[in-house]
Design a protein around this motif. Structure first.
Motif: not given
Length: 103
Positions: A81-83, A85-89
Motif C-alpha cells: 500500500f505504501r509503495f 501510494l508514494l509511487k502515485k504521488s
C-alpha cells in the motif's frame, strides 16, 4: 504484473533539470528499498510462525503462530500500500510540475 511494477515511470526531458530528476530517482529507489524491507520482515514473521507451529513440546505457542502469521500478512499489505501510494504521488507531482512549466 501491474500491481508491483518496478522501474522508471518518469521520462526526463529538457524541462526538468538534472538535480530534480536525480532527486526523483533517489526517492523512487528509496521507495523500492522500503518495499523490499517490508517484504523481508513479512517473510521473517512467516518463517517464525512456521517455527512456532512446529514446536510440539510447547502447545501454548500455537497462539503465537496465528499472531505471527497475521502480522506477516499485515506487514506485506502495508508495504504494498505504501509503495503504491508514494509511487502515485511521485507521478502526480512530476507530471504537475511538467504541466505547470508548459502554461
Amino acid at each position: 504484473m501491474k500491481l508491483l511494477k518496478f522501474g522508471r515511470d518518469f521520462k526526463p526531458d529538457e524541462k526538468v533539470i538534472l538535480r530534480d530528476y536525480l532527486a526523483i530517482e533517489r526517492t523512487r529507489l528509496a521507495n523500492e528499498r522500503t518495499l523490499l524491507s517490508y517484504i523481508r520482515s513479512s517473510l521473517y514473521l512467516l518463517i517464525g510462525s512456521i517455527a512456532f507451529y512446529q514446536l510440539k513440546e510447547f502447545p501454548n505457542f500455537k497462539y503465537l503462530t496465528f499472531v505471527s502469521l497475521t502480522f506477516s500478512a499485515i506487514f506485506f499489505v502495508i508495504g504494498v500500500f505504501r509503495f503504491r501510494l508514494l509511487k502515485k504521488s511521485l507521478k502526480r507531482l512530476y507530471y504537475m510540475s511538467e504541466t505547470a512549466e508548459v502554461e
